[in-house]
Scaffold this active site. Structure first.
Site, PDB file in Angstrom:
ATOM      1  N   CYS A  44       0.836  -1.205   0.000  1.00 50.75           N
ATOM      2  CA  CYS A  44       0.000   0.000   0.000  1.00 50.75           C
ATOM      3  C   CYS A  44       0.869   1.253   0.000  1.00 50.75           C
ATOM      4  O   CYS A  44       0.564   2.233  -0.689  1.00 50.75           O
ATOM      5  CB  CYS A  44      -0.923   0.008   1.216  1.00 50.75           C
ATOM      6  SG  CYS A  44      -2.122  -1.346   1.268  1.00 50.75           S
ATOM      7  N   ASP A 441      34.498  16.037  19.109  1.00 54.56           N
ATOM      8  CA  ASP A 441      35.034  17.389  19.242  1.00 54.56           C
ATOM      9  C   ASP A 441      35.121  17.689  20.735  1.00 54.56           C
ATOM     10  O   ASP A 441      34.492  16.995  21.548  1.00 54.56           O
ATOM     11  CB  ASP A 441      34.103  18.377  18.529  1.00 54.56           C
ATOM     12  CG  ASP A 441      34.460  19.815  18.828  1.00 54.56           C
ATOM     13  OD1 ASP A 441      35.625  20.177  18.630  1.00 54.56           O
ATOM     14  OD2 ASP A 441      33.565  20.562  19.278  1.00 54.56           O
ATOM     15  N   ASP A 621      29.889  20.150  17.309  1.00 52.90           N
ATOM     16  CA  ASP A 621      28.862  21.185  17.437  1.00 52.90           C
ATOM     17  C   ASP A 621      29.194  22.496  16.725  1.00 52.90           C
ATOM     18  O   ASP A 621      28.339  23.373  16.622  1.00 52.90           O
ATOM     19  CB  ASP A 621      28.617  21.505  18.915  1.00 52.90           C
ATOM     20  CG  ASP A 621      29.717  22.386  19.500  1.00 52.90           C
ATOM     21  OD1 ASP A 621      30.904  22.077  19.263  1.00 52.90           O
ATOM     22  OD2 ASP A 621      29.385  23.377  20.167  1.00 52.90           O
TER      23      ASP A 621
END
Length: 725
Positions: A44, A441, A621
């Protein structure tokens, strides 16, 4: 002039892609959500997506089987109703969902409907079986015919009602000239009923109404259990949607729908209530529970000027909140959009399941046809040949195959989200399971990225006053930390003049006729300490060192220990000085580290590891980590990371703790193992069941039990992830 939308929730920082997409959609495309109540298998999903992509103006379409919804990105000239009508025309029941109703969670209406049909088929099955006992006991001639006709009077209307989901789905598929899972099921039920009516019309000895009803009953029971297991493994998108509040109380006590709020409104949030909007606290003081959004268990204080986010729980005191974003513009809603996108993404295992299901469905009918022809030729018994064909149709339905991956990915993504990790990439979970090397880091990742002066109280008051005056004119993190420390100690700034910032070196000025400098040791001709520090020089006097310590991020040691316990190599790459990097590496237990790494150097190191055959997980980050994150096998960034960093990351860590990373890698391995186990279950079931059915040893009732059992086994195997520790 529109006001800027402000969001306080750390989790909303994890959704920059969703925010950007929403803005772009407002400018170019429209987002259309369609409800697909009848879909229930992998075939489906692929059928709906292919049909939608064929429609004019559609740019992208994704189907979420758990939510039974399709998310469509289309031109603003494309109508949602047109898309729904197009899907309905080819056999998929579809309705356009109004954006204002999407916050409502799914109800149990579908489950109640299945239960009702189960009850009807079960009641009829038991009565027909009681009548069959009399026939089996030796009733003959007129008595046998009477029992058969009574059975028909009970079975035919019961099947017509209870088996409607199968019949409707099969008919709409055939009208669209395609096949789905319900075609063989419907054929089997109709053949059993048709053969029975034919037999009793000729006063025959055999009827199969009990088998047809039992088949319907067990198929419905299997479908209901599958429905329940999907409900138990609630998706993260549903959980986020459940946090959205449909109405809000204004400061005058009026209750209004969220959709009616603007940035001019102020809402009142009473203790115990969920915050309905993103906003700024204008009155009151309280504590907020953000655990469902960030994973942080400790309450966070809120007072005048604090930023709050939709979905947080007000714990202690009433708050007045100035609305900055509400409804679809809130950080919670954007995060829910991003989660839903991640859940509908499909990795290579899902694609394999889809392809297998599409190929497998036609084979089911061919096998049944060959079985019928073979048994007719071999025995001349049409009735027995039909029985074998019916059993083959039922026992070979690839329902377990279609559930193999969606059940696992739904359970795993929900589990990771509750642990505080948001999966953004389609194949992140699969790639995370393959990781053997982890690169961290330092600043802002292993540490909080907020250095604090460690020897402030030991510095002379005069030097502190001068430093405060110099630091006030700089945006450097160390200068900001010194200025904050000076304010906290109620220090008064010295009277300095001619302040000048020397790029890459520091700040200089004039004080009492002397030149003063604050900056790097080399610039001042001072001897650098083996730790993070900045230096103050007054005239020709020796430089005074201001040292700093950067506290570890919560869970850093725990995450490193867990990764090393799993046999993974852990490396620290940082642009900081060797002494500072060595200190952090020792504190968290990392043996391999490299200092003074430039951004391209980090990326090159990650590429070197990849070329050596290592599967690297990069965790960073900053902008200097972006290239390395993109080059890694899989990447994670904290929610506090820069937007560019979060965009390239595969996974976003919603809370402040790194502890979930260790559990996530283990869970990813377990989820991949569950997917492979599910494929093995589906393949093993078919290898055993198909020969039995073709050989004529399986009745339609036994086939129904076997098919339902395999589907339930696959779903239950996936749900083992919910108890993962």
């Amino acid at each position: 002039m529109s006001q800027a939308q402000i969001s306080a929730c750390p989790a909303c920082l994890a959704a920059p892609a969703a925010k950007d997409m929403a803005h772009e959609r407002d400018m170019k495309d429209s987002q259309i959500t369609l409800s697909l109540p009848a879909i229930h298998c992998a075939a489906c999903i692929s059928g709906v997506e292919r049909a939608l992509m064929r429609q004019s103006g559609v740019r992208a379409a994704r189907v979420n089987l758990t939510l039974k919804r399709a998310q469509v990105e289309a031109d603003d000239t494309t109508s949602g109703q047109e898309l729904a009508d197009a899907l309905t025309a080819i056999g998929f029941e579809a309705y356009e969902l109004d954006a204002g109703t999407l916050a409502a969670t799914q109800t149990d209406r579908a489950g109640r409907a299945i239960l009702t049909r189960i009850a009807v088929s079960g009641f009829a099955m038991m009565n027909v079986m009681l009548l069959s006992v009399a026939v089996w006991s030796g009733a003959s001639d007129a008595t046998r015919d009477m029992f058969h006709w009574i059975s028909a009077a009970i079975a035919v209307p019961a099947i017509a009602y209870a088996a409607q989901p199968f019949f409707i789905s099969a008919w709409t598929a055939l009208r669209a000239k395609r096949l789905n899972m319900d075609v063989p099921i419907s054929l089997a039920i109709l053949l059993a009923v048709g053969m029975s009516l034919y037999e009793i019309s000729l006063s025959g000895r055999h009827a199969y109404f009990d088998a047809a009803l039992s088949l319907t009953f067990f198929l419905l029971a299997g479908r209901y259990l599958d429905y329940r297991t999907r409900s138990i493994a609630r998706s993260a998108a549903e959980e986020l949607a459940a946090l959205e509040v449909p109405r809000a109380m204004l400061d005058d006590g009026t209750i209004v729908p969220i959709g009616d709020l603007t940035t001019d409104h102020i809402v009142r949030v009473v203790p115990g209530a969920r915050v309905p909007v993103d906003g700024i606290v204008t009155g009151g003081a309280s504590e907020l529970d953000r655990s469902l959004l960030t994973g942080e268990t400790l309450p966070v204080g809120a007072a005048k000027g604090s930023l709050v986010s939709a979905g947080e729980v007000n714990l202690t005191g009433p708050l007045l909140v100035q609305v900055t974003a509400a409804g679809a513009d809130s950080s919670l809603h954007r995060l829910a959009d991003l989660v839903a996108m991640a859940e509908t993404s499909r990795n290579r295992y899902t694609s394999l399941a889809d392809r297998a299901a599409r190929i497998y469905a036609p084979l089911v009918h061919l096998l049944a046809l060959f079985a019928f022809i073979g048994w007719v030729v071999a025995t001349g018994d049409v009735r027995h040949a039909l029985n074998v064909a019916v059993a083959v149709l039922i026992i070979t339905c690839p329902c377990a195959l279609g559930l193999a991956v969606p059940a696992v990915t739904t359970a795993a993504s929900g589990r990771l989200f509750r642990a505080g990790m948001l999966i953004k990439s389609a194949t992140a979970l699969e790639r995370l399971a393959e990781v053997d090397t982890v690169v961290f880091d330092k600043t802002g990742t292993l540490t909080q990225g907020r250095p604090q002066p460690s020897n402030w109280d030991a510095i002379a008051p005069e030097a502190r006053s001068i430093v405060m005056a110099l630091a006030a004119g700089s945006a450097h993190p160390l200068s900001s930390a010194l200025y904050d420390a000076a304010r906290a100690s109620h220090c008064a700034p010295a009277d300095v003049s001619e302040i000048t910032e020397v790029p890459g070196q520091g700040i200089e000025a004039q004080w009492n006729g002397q030149r003063i400098r604050l900056g790097r040791a080399a610039w001042l001709g001072a001897e650098a300490l083996a730790q993070t520090a900045t230096y103050l020089q007054i005239g020709d006097q020796p430089a005074v060192a201001f040292t700093f310590v950067d506290h570890l991020r919560d869970g850093a040691e725990q995450a490193v220990a867990a990764l090393k316990a799993q046999g993974k190599d852990v490396i620290l790459l940082s642009g900081d000085a060797p002494a500072a990097v060595a200190d952090i590496a020792a504190r968290v237990g990392i043996d391999a580290w490299e200092a003074e790494c430039l951004p391209l150097g980090k990326a090159s190191r990650v590429k070197e590891l990849a070329e050596a055959g290592r599967k690297v997980l990069m965790i960073g980050d900053g902008l200097n980590d972006t290239a390395a994150l993109a080059a890694s096998h899989v990447s994670i960034s904290p929610a506090s990371a820069l937007e560019a960093t979060r965009v390239v990351s595969d996974i976003v860590l919603l809370g402040n703790s790194l502890a979930p990373i260790g559990d996530a890698t283990t869970l990813a391995v377990s989820a991949t193992r569950r997917i492979k186990e599910n494929f093995a279950i589906a393949a093993g079931y078919n290898m055993i069941a198909i020969p039995i059915a073709l050989a004529g040893f399986a009745t339609p009732l036994a086939a129904a039990l076997a098919m339902s059992t395999s589907s339930i086994t696959v779903s239950l195997n996936a749900l083992r992830l919910r108890g993962f520790k």
